[in-house]
Scaffold this motif. Structure first.
Motif, PDB file in Angstrom:
ATOM      1  N   UNK A 178       0.855  -1.188   0.000  1.00  0.00           N
ATOM      2  CA  UNK A 178       0.000   0.000   0.000  1.00  0.00           C
ATOM      3  C   UNK A 178       0.892   1.239   0.000  1.00  0.00           C
ATOM      4  N   UNK A 179       0.835   2.006  -1.084  1.00  0.00           N
ATOM      5  CA  UNK A 179       1.698   3.184  -1.224  1.00  0.00           C
ATOM      6  C   UNK A 179       1.197   4.332  -0.353  1.00  0.00           C
ATOM      7  N   UNK A 180       2.139   5.134   0.117  1.00  0.00           N
ATOM      8  CA  UNK A 180       1.828   6.233   1.021  1.00  0.00           C
ATOM      9  C   UNK A 180       1.747   7.559   0.265  1.00  0.00           C
ATOM     10  N   UNK A 181       0.981   8.477   0.783  1.00  0.00           N
ATOM     11  CA  UNK A 181       0.845   9.793   0.181  1.00  0.00           C
ATOM     12  C   UNK A 181       2.217  10.457   0.069  1.00  0.00           C
ATOM     13  N   UNK A 182       2.571  10.911  -1.113  1.00  0.00           N
ATOM     14  CA  UNK A 182       3.854  11.567  -1.331  1.00  0.00           C
ATOM     15  C   UNK A 182       4.995  10.631  -1.658  1.00  0.00           C
ATOM     16  N   UNK A 267      -3.906   1.605  -4.043  1.00  0.00           N
ATOM     17  CA  UNK A 267      -4.268   2.066  -2.695  1.00  0.00           C
ATOM     18  C   UNK A 267      -3.489   3.333  -2.293  1.00  0.00           C
ATOM     19  N   UNK A 268      -2.952   4.049  -3.263  1.00  0.00           N
ATOM     20  CA  UNK A 268      -2.097   5.206  -2.997  1.00  0.00           C
ATOM     21  C   UNK A 268      -2.761   6.194  -2.032  1.00  0.00           C
ATOM     22  N   UNK A 269      -2.120   6.401  -0.890  1.00  0.00           N
ATOM     23  CA  UNK A 269      -2.556   7.395   0.073  1.00  0.00           C
ATOM     24  C   UNK A 269      -3.787   7.051   0.878  1.00  0.00           C
ATOM     25  N   UNK A 270      -4.412   5.915   0.619  1.00  0.00           N
ATOM     26  CA  UNK A 270      -5.659   5.573   1.300  1.00  0.00           C
ATOM     27  C   UNK A 270      -5.377   4.852   2.622  1.00  0.00           C
ATOM     28  N   UNK A 271      -6.164   5.170   3.635  1.00  0.00           N
ATOM     29  CA  UNK A 271      -5.907   4.653   4.983  1.00  0.00           C
ATOM     30  C   UNK A 271      -7.185   4.199   5.652  1.00  0.00           C
ATOM     31  N   UNK A 349      -1.378  14.959 -10.274  1.00  0.00           N
ATOM     32  CA  UNK A 349      -2.697  14.400 -10.588  1.00  0.00           C
ATOM     33  C   UNK A 349      -3.353  13.770  -9.369  1.00  0.00           C
ATOM     34  N   UNK A 350      -2.579  12.988  -8.590  1.00  0.00           N
ATOM     35  CA  UNK A 350      -3.175  12.146  -7.567  1.00  0.00           C
ATOM     36  C   UNK A 350      -3.242  12.762  -6.168  1.00  0.00           C
ATOM     37  N   UNK A 351      -2.254  13.546  -5.774  1.00  0.00           N
ATOM     38  CA  UNK A 351      -2.277  14.085  -4.406  1.00  0.00           C
ATOM     39  C   UNK A 351      -3.531  14.922  -4.133  1.00  0.00           C
ATOM     40  N   UNK A 352      -3.958  15.797  -5.051  1.00  0.00           N
ATOM     41  CA  UNK A 352      -5.206  16.530  -4.785  1.00  0.00           C
ATOM     42  C   UNK A 352      -6.413  15.618  -4.657  1.00  0.00           C
ATOM     43  N   UNK A 353      -6.414  14.492  -5.375  1.00  0.00           N
ATOM     44  CA  UNK A 353      -7.533  13.560  -5.276  1.00  0.00           C
ATOM     45  C   UNK A 353      -7.555  12.854  -3.924  1.00  0.00           C
ATOM     46  N   UNK A 354      -6.363  12.510  -3.411  1.00  0.00           N
ATOM     47  CA  UNK A 354      -6.297  11.909  -2.080  1.00  0.00           C
ATOM     48  C   UNK A 354      -6.827  12.889  -1.043  1.00  0.00           C
ATOM     49  N   UNK A 365      -4.897  10.520   5.697  1.00  0.00           N
ATOM     50  CA  UNK A 365      -4.327   9.711   4.620  1.00  0.00           C
ATOM     51  C   UNK A 365      -3.219   8.818   5.169  1.00  0.00           C
ATOM     52  N   UNK A 366      -2.832   7.832   4.358  1.00  0.00           N
ATOM     53  CA  UNK A 366      -1.725   6.944   4.710  1.00  0.00           C
ATOM     54  C   UNK A 366      -0.409   7.674   4.405  1.00  0.00           C
TER      55      UNK A 366
END
Length: 369
Positions: A178-182, A267-271, A349-354, A365-366
């Protein structure tokens, strides 16, 4: 019988065999490589189709949010049609592996060689998705086929870690997949490759320790999976010479890197938030990124409906559902995988969505341990 259910038909029924196009591409590459003008560049057909043509067609055709009615699910689950499509991927996969090994052994230049490695790696990387579909089922034959599909990439421990590790710890800092935010893909890759192998060994060792037995046995699923890879590589080396060994290693790295790139985006950034007991909340549709893009869902056995898969691991690909509460990717997996290789674009693209998923509160976030 409910008339609406009785009249319902799977609109994708004739499309599912398209999943077999990927292992067929090396044979088209062979034809192109001998077609004069294309020459060595013919071996770049597979990466160009998978990461160029498929994302373009995916964009043009768009989404399909059709869910089968629950009353139709039992019949769909029993249908042998859907199972045989997954079964047929394996002989095509192995035929493509033998073909690419033979071409490599005959001697290729750097351009053809690089394309050949990517071609074999992509076919066997996508095969891990087929192994994923088969490995979750109760039927012993399907679980065995899953391990056969994993052998060319040397990633047989995925069979243990994914089912007994990832599905338990998903969307938590303790899950290596599971990838972490950033976290960029290039930082995630060594963490997940090493962490998944360690976790698989620990899980399997613990299974034997509980019974008071040594894990060093042929009954150990991790050891037998790795042994299958050794036997496969040894057989191909014996048949074609030592020259194919570096090719087998390189394509295996490409193959399991394709898997880990998919893990990165799923699962990027999801916790899963901690509960009063300190344990994470139950897995639900909010904890996986999803995509309803029709084309990539057909090619990947609906892996992009990942939320339903985590909630119901035994549910077969043809009956996986989409949910309104699931966070949605802006494109299909093939497009997002390419984006993941370019960290600044990925984060833009993805950080604002998280953050939007968590109402702007990054603390939800994770972000790691």
């Amino acid at each position: 019988m409910d008339i609406a259910v009785d009249a319902w038909r799977d609109r994708r029924l004739p499309l599912w065999p398209l999943a077999l196009v990927v292992p067929a591409l090396p044979f088209a590459g062979l034809a192109l490589s001998g077609a004069g003008a294309a020459g060595a560049w013919g071996w770049w057909l597979t990466p160009l189709v998978v990461f160029g043509l498929i994302p373009l067609v995916d964009l043009l055709i768009g989404d399909d949010r059709q869910n089968p009615p629950e009353e139709a699910v039992p019949a769909l689950q029993r249908s042998p049609y859907y199972r045989w499509i997954t079964y047929l991927y394996l002989p095509a996969q192995y035929a493509a592996l033998v073909l690419t090994c033979r071409v490599w052994a005959d001697g290729v230049g750097p351009v053809a060689g690089a394309g050949l490695v990517l071609t074999a790696g992509i076919v066997n990387g996508v095969a891990i998705n087929t192994a994923h579909e088969l490995g979750h089922k109760r039927e012993r034959a399907e679980r065995r086929l899953s391990r056969i599909a994993l052998a060319p990439t040397g990633y047989g421990h995925f069979y243990v870690e994914h089912n007994r590790g990832h599905h338990v710890r998903v969307a938590t800092p303790q899950d290596p997949a599971s990838a972490r935010l950033g976290e960029s893909f290039w930082r995630f890759w060594p963490r997940t490759v090493a962490g998944s192998a360690r976790s698989a060994w620990r899980l399997e060792s613990a299974r034997f320790r509980i019974r008071g037995r040594s894990p060093w046995t042929w009954r150990n699923d991790v050891l037998t999976a790795w042994a299958m890879t050794v036997v496969l590589f040894a057989a191909l080396t014996a048949a074609l010479g030592w020259i194919v060994l570096p090719f087998l290693v390189l394509q295996a790295v490409v193959g399991f890197s394709v898997l880990e790139a998919v893990n990165y985006l799923e699962h990027y950034g999801l916790l899963r938030q901690p509960t009063g007991t300190g344990r994470p909340e139950k897995v639900d549709p909010r904890h996986s990124w999803n995509s309803d893009r029709l084309v990539t869902n057909v090619f990947l056995f609906q892996l992009q409906r990942h939320s339903d898969h985590h909630a119901n691991p035994l549910r077969r690909y043809q009956v996986l559902r989409t949910f309104d509460v699931s966070p949605q990717l802006p494109a299909g997996y093939a497009t997002m995988l390419v984006l993941a290789l370019i960290p600044p674009l990925w984060r833009r693209v993805m950080d604002p969505r998280v953050l939007a998923h968590y109402g702007g509160d990054a603390r939800l976030a994770n972000r790691g341990p």
